[in-house]
Design an enzyme around this catalytic site. Sequence first.
Site, short mmCIF file in Angstrom:
data_model
loop_
_atom_site.label_atom_id
_atom_site.label_comp_id
_atom_site.label_asym_id
_atom_site.label_seq_id
_atom_site.Cartn_x
_atom_site.Cartn_y
_atom_site.Cartn_z
N SER A 155 0.84 -1.20 0.00
CA SER A 155 0.00 0.00 0.00
C SER A 155 0.88 1.25 0.00
O SER A 155 1.71 1.42 -0.89
CB SER A 155 -0.96 -0.04 1.20
N GLU A 160 -1.79 -2.68 -8.33
CA GLU A 160 -3.00 -2.96 -7.57
C GLU A 160 -3.47 -1.65 -6.95
O GLU A 160 -2.73 -0.67 -6.90
CB GLU A 160 -2.73 -4.00 -6.48
N HIS A 198 -4.61 -5.25 -1.84
CA HIS A 198 -5.72 -5.09 -0.90
C HIS A 198 -6.79 -6.16 -1.17
O HIS A 198 -7.92 -5.87 -1.56
CB HIS A 198 -6.32 -3.70 -1.03
#
Length: 307
Positions: free
Chosen positions: A110, A208, A278
């Site tokens: 992330s 992502e 995620h």
Amino acid sequence: MKIAPQKLKTGDTVGVIAPASPPVAEKLDAAVQYLKKLGLRVKIGRASGKKHGYLAGTDEERLRDFHDMFQDPSVKAVICACGGYGTGRIAEKIDFDVIKSHPKIFWGYSDITFLHMAIQKRTNLITFHGPMLSSDIGKEDVHPLTKQSFQQLFQKMSLTLTEDVSPLEAVVKGKAKGELIGGNLALLVTTLGTPFEIDTRGKLLFIEDIDEEPYKIDRMLNHLKMAGKLSDAAGILLCDFHDCIPKKRSESLTLKEIIEDYIVPEGKPALSGFQIGHSSPNIAIPIGAEGMLDTEKKQLMIEPGVS
């Protein structure tokens, strides 16, 4: 030549840091217990318990934890508690000679993507894009494969990702090999024009994201395209885009249409559907390790990330 960090063994100490936002204390505590069940000792950075707005302490406090964990000879791995926001604020202040002098496992995803790109740019250390403590392992219902990802740290193991984990779709047919590079799409775009700009030349790019509307994914892919990052890549891995659905705009292109607009014209071998990011499960992969993509077999093979 890439440097693979040393694998962990029972009794080793791992350092836990929060280089972005503050973790949820209860979830972090639960995750620490999981690490202890793996036979590890845990040292928690001081900033992990602090709050400075949306940050886990000041930039200086978070940076100090980062440096301290890499410098501490007793710490064999540095694992991030959670993402959120804030790693880009400390990247320019990192002493990369500390990492070069003390190469060890670094793990997160992330917002941690920015640190991965910085480390890839300034050192030859393989790092891990993997599930974090407060935001993943500390949850009540954790997918077994998410937890299993941590076994990569204890043994020199190759990975083969196939449809056994999730359905995969060949977006562009072909084979490609190269070092893995990538992470969260929004963070990758923020590296452009900085000293830590992502380098995709001859590499397998994986992307992502979460909670981004399709038009924003469109904008970010267009940015990567115009920066030459899609054409430079040897192959492309389209991973989980969790909850990336229209919210503000009722009329929208689908993610599939956006992928066809940007990925297909590049003609680079591409597979979609990987449970990386995620997602649940959240499969860890070593950034900088060599990979082989085969769309006909619908598989991604990855060399070990530790030595």
